[in-house]
Design an enzyme around this catalytic site. Structure first.
Site, PDB file in Angstrom:
ATOM      1  N   GLY A   1      22.078  -2.290  33.475  1.00 55.83           N
ATOM      2  CA  GLY A   1      23.091  -1.736  33.363  1.00 55.83           C
ATOM      3  C   GLY A   1      23.949  -2.074  32.166  1.00 55.83           C
ATOM      4  O   GLY A   1      23.394  -1.993  31.328  1.00 55.83           O
TER       5      GLY A   1
ATOM      6  N   TYR B   1      -9.696   8.549  -4.357  1.00 60.04           N
ATOM      7  CA  TYR B   1      -9.400   7.318  -3.912  1.00 60.04           C
ATOM      8  C   TYR B   1     -10.371   6.312  -4.278  1.00 60.04           C
ATOM      9  O   TYR B   1     -10.379   4.848  -4.066  1.00 60.04           O
ATOM     10  CB  TYR B   1      -9.646   7.512  -2.237  1.00 60.04           C
ATOM     11  CG  TYR B   1     -11.059   7.788  -1.762  1.00 60.04           C
ATOM     12  CD1 TYR B   1     -11.886   6.951  -1.256  1.00 60.04           C
ATOM     13  CD2 TYR B   1     -11.406   9.368  -1.508  1.00 60.04           C
ATOM     14  CE1 TYR B   1     -12.963   7.325  -0.861  1.00 60.04           C
ATOM     15  CE2 TYR B   1     -12.558   9.644  -1.224  1.00 60.04           C
ATOM     16  CZ  TYR B   1     -13.466   8.644  -0.894  1.00 60.04           C
ATOM     17  OH  TYR B   1     -14.787   9.025  -0.340  1.00 60.04           O
TER      18      TYR B   1
ATOM     19  N   GLU C   1       1.588   0.589  10.286  1.00 63.18           N
ATOM     20  CA  GLU C   1       0.262   0.400  10.240  1.00 63.18           C
ATOM     21  C   GLU C   1      -0.580   1.657  11.080  1.00 63.18           C
ATOM     22  O   GLU C   1      -1.522   1.444  11.635  1.00 63.18           O
ATOM     23  CB  GLU C   1       0.033  -0.752  10.667  1.00 63.18           C
ATOM     24  CG  GLU C   1       0.355  -1.847   9.747  1.00 63.18           C
ATOM     25  CD  GLU C   1      -0.385  -3.244  10.188  1.00 63.18           C
ATOM     26  OE1 GLU C   1      -1.493  -3.501  10.532  1.00 63.18           O
ATOM     27  OE2 GLU C   1       0.422  -4.318   9.899  1.00 63.18           O
TER      28      GLU C   1
ATOM     29  N   ASN D   1      -7.624  -1.645  10.205  1.00 60.25           N
ATOM     30  CA  ASN D   1      -8.258  -1.587  11.522  1.00 60.25           C
ATOM     31  C   ASN D   1      -7.732  -2.989  12.402  1.00 60.25           C
ATOM     32  O   ASN D   1      -7.346  -3.047  13.408  1.00 60.25           O
ATOM     33  CB  ASN D   1      -9.681  -1.341  11.657  1.00 60.25           C
ATOM     34  CG  ASN D   1      -9.857   0.142  11.399  1.00 60.25           C
ATOM     35  OD1 ASN D   1      -9.262   0.866  11.716  1.00 60.25           O
ATOM     36  ND2 ASN D   1     -11.115   0.266  10.506  1.00 60.25           N
ATOM     37  N   GLU D   2      -8.066  -3.984  11.625  1.00 60.22           N
ATOM     38  CA  GLU D   2      -7.637  -5.388  12.144  1.00 60.22           C
ATOM     39  C   GLU D   2      -5.976  -5.642  12.282  1.00 60.22           C
ATOM     40  O   GLU D   2      -5.882  -5.970  13.426  1.00 60.22           O
ATOM     41  CB  GLU D   2      -8.159  -6.448  11.224  1.00 60.22           C
ATOM     42  CG  GLU D   2      -9.593  -6.710  11.104  1.00 60.22           C
ATOM     43  CD  GLU D   2     -10.121  -7.737  10.340  1.00 60.22           C
ATOM     44  OE1 GLU D   2      -9.090  -8.881  10.398  1.00 60.22           O
ATOM     45  OE2 GLU D   2     -11.143  -7.911   9.666  1.00 60.22           O
TER      46      GLU D   2
ATOM     47  N   TYR E   1      -9.870   1.017  -1.528  1.00 61.02           N
ATOM     48  CA  TYR E   1      -9.933   1.667  -0.285  1.00 61.02           C
ATOM     49  C   TYR E   1     -10.640   1.281   0.797  1.00 61.02           C
ATOM     50  O   TYR E   1     -10.054   1.328   2.093  1.00 61.02           O
ATOM     51  CB  TYR E   1     -10.406   3.359  -0.629  1.00 61.02           C
ATOM     52  CG  TYR E   1     -11.697   3.499  -0.948  1.00 61.02           C
ATOM     53  CD1 TYR E   1     -12.402   3.063  -2.164  1.00 61.02           C
ATOM     54  CD2 TYR E   1     -12.328   3.968   0.284  1.00 61.02           C
ATOM     55  CE1 TYR E   1     -13.793   3.407  -2.055  1.00 61.02           C
ATOM     56  CE2 TYR E   1     -13.788   4.303   0.145  1.00 61.02           C
ATOM     57  CZ  TYR E   1     -14.481   3.766  -1.129  1.00 61.02           C
ATOM     58  OH  TYR E   1     -15.838   3.985  -1.205  1.00 61.02           O
TER      59      TYR E   1
ATOM     60  N   SER F   1       1.142   8.348   6.117  1.00 57.73           N
ATOM     61  CA  SER F   1      -0.087   8.190   6.678  1.00 57.73           C
ATOM     62  C   SER F   1      -1.357   8.742   5.804  1.00 57.73           C
ATOM     63  O   SER F   1      -2.429   8.104   5.941  1.00 57.73           O
ATOM     64  CB  SER F   1       0.074   9.426   7.819  1.00 57.73           C
ATOM     65  OG  SER F   1       0.835   9.031   8.617  1.00 57.73           O
TER      66      SER F   1
ATOM     67  N   LEU G   1       1.004  -1.374   0.036  1.00 59.33           N
ATOM     68  CA  LEU G   1      -0.025   0.079   0.023  1.00 59.33           C
ATOM     69  C   LEU G   1       0.864   1.280   0.197  1.00 59.33           C
ATOM     70  O   LEU G   1       0.642   2.241  -0.870  1.00 59.33           O
ATOM     71  CB  LEU G   1      -0.922  -0.212   1.202  1.00 59.33           C
ATOM     72  CG  LEU G   1      -1.759   1.356   1.255  1.00 59.33           C
ATOM     73  CD1 LEU G   1      -2.667   1.245   0.256  1.00 59.33           C
ATOM     74  CD2 LEU G   1      -2.620   1.108   2.515  1.00 59.33           C
TER      75      LEU G   1
END
Length: 396
Positions: free
Chosen positions: A352, A192, A376, A253-254, A245, A146, A139
């Protein structure tokens, strides 16, 4: 006065979020054994070489971890979505690179075909994806991160084929993958609404232009792909022309629940490695883990882990129950990525100088954690999504 019946609804007992079925618990044990025994010994070598060992990929297929929700008819395990999240979490406790390979293959590639593919497409591609062929989800592009739907890849009809030209960037699994889901626009005038999802195979002419050298998840391949007159049969469109889209939005979302599980497992893996050391390392006559300052830090990290776990499995259960989960997935991904960075960073400090060395593998968890706030959907995108839901709820 409350009674036991108060927490029952028509015979259904309401359980805690960390209650799993017998099958899910058995599945977790199986994945854990594979991660510890098979993946564990190869983690450092794969990280140093920035390459996934082919035997690990083969092992994922042999263990049934590359078709977790896929039907038995198509060679899959026919398990629950929560089982997929369990697998991603358990693998990430040992190596987040292997975890994300499994995650993308299951929650993005397989799911698109299971949910939107025709019967013919499912019969053709799902058995391959379950048993032998790694999948990749294409994609992102140089100009669309974004803003995913600003993509520039174009597809033009040519008889009974589509011809794709363009490039993709930051594509997970792409170096080893043999099956690719490619998003391209068939009609830019529609914006889109022209975006369409195509199935392609590497031998059709998918070109690996560059393999990225990364801070973390080094064994997981991330590449730039070029498509120069890539010819794809018209029958390889998934979901219909212009529906790409919708596919991407729903699937991502998944996928965000999967990334939350990866970050949760990563944080738990760092915690599990570092905390025992604090009770073995002695300074000023006592284990450093027994000093109050250390106790508080460890306790706070444990609380953060538990909150990330609850958010992640709440989102997973909601998805599995068919309820809305977009806000919950965004919350889980955002918070789990924050927890992963904080807990893995603290784990280094608790150990440390030893924690700072590559020998222990603790510093790798911190390097791997940084990607959780980026892929994602960045953390800002998650916060924006959450804020939209809050606005809708309170501005009615």
């Amino acid at each position: 006065m409350f009674s036991v019946s108060a927490i029952r609804t028509e015979g259904l007992r309401l359980n805690s979020l960390d209650t799993f079925t017998e099958e899910e618990n058995m599945f977790r044990d199986s994945v854990k054994r594979f991660a510890v025994d098979i993946v564990g010994p190869k983690v450092r070598e794969m990280d140093e070489k920035e390459s996934m060992d082919p035997t690990i990929i083969q092992g994922l297929f042999e263990q049934g971890l590359m078709g977790i929700e896929t039907s038995a008819e198509h060679g899959g395990a026919e398990a629950s979505f929560v089982s997929a999240i369990i697998a991603i979490e358990e693998l990430a406790k040992i190596d987040p690179s292997v975890s994300v390979m499994c995650d993308v293959h299951n929650t993005l590639v397989n799911t698109i075909l299971r949910k939107f593919g025709t019967k013919e497409q499912q019969d053709k591609w799902l058995p391959l994806l379950s048993e032998s062929k790694l999948g990749s989800f294409c994609l992102s592009e140089p100009a669309s991160g974004s803003d995913a739907f600003a993509l520039q890849a174009r597809a033009k009809k040519d008889g009974d084929h589509w011809v794709i030209n363009g490039s993709k960037m930051w594509i997970t699994n792409s170096y080893e993958a043999e099956i690719f889901l490619i998003f391209a626009n068939v009609d830019p005038s529609k914006g889109y609404k022209g975006i369409t999802c195509f199935i392609a195979t590497k031998d059709m002419g998918v070109q690996i232009a560059k393999k990225e050298e990364k801070l973390g998840i080094r064994a997981s391949s991330t590449c730039t792909l070029n498509f120069d007159d890539l010819r794809i049969p018209a029958e390889n469109i998934i979901g219909g022309e212009g529906k790409g889209y919708k596919l991407a939005i729903e699937i991502l979302n998944e996928g965000r629940i999967g990334i939350a599980a990866q970050m949760l497992g990563l944080a738990q893996g760092a915690f599990d490695k570092a905390v025992p050391y604090t009770y073995q390392r002695t300074q000023f006559g006592q284990p450093i883990g027994t000093f109050q300052g250390m106790q508080f830090q460890i306790a706070e990290a444990a609380v953060e882990l538990e909150t990330a776990r609850l958010l992640t499995y709440n989102a997973a259960r909601r998805k599995e129950e068919g309820r809305s989960f977009t806000k919950e997935a965004a919350m889980a991904k955002y918070w789990a990525s924050q927890v992963a960075q904080h807990v893995s960073g603290s784990a280094i400090e608790w150990c440390g100088g030893v924690g700072f060395t590559r020998e222990t593998g603790i510093e790798k968890f911190w390097r791997d954690s940084k990607i959780g706030a980026i892929y994602e959907g960045t953390s800002n995108i998650q916060l924006q999504t959450i804020a939209k839901f809050i606005q809708q709820e309170y501005s009615r």
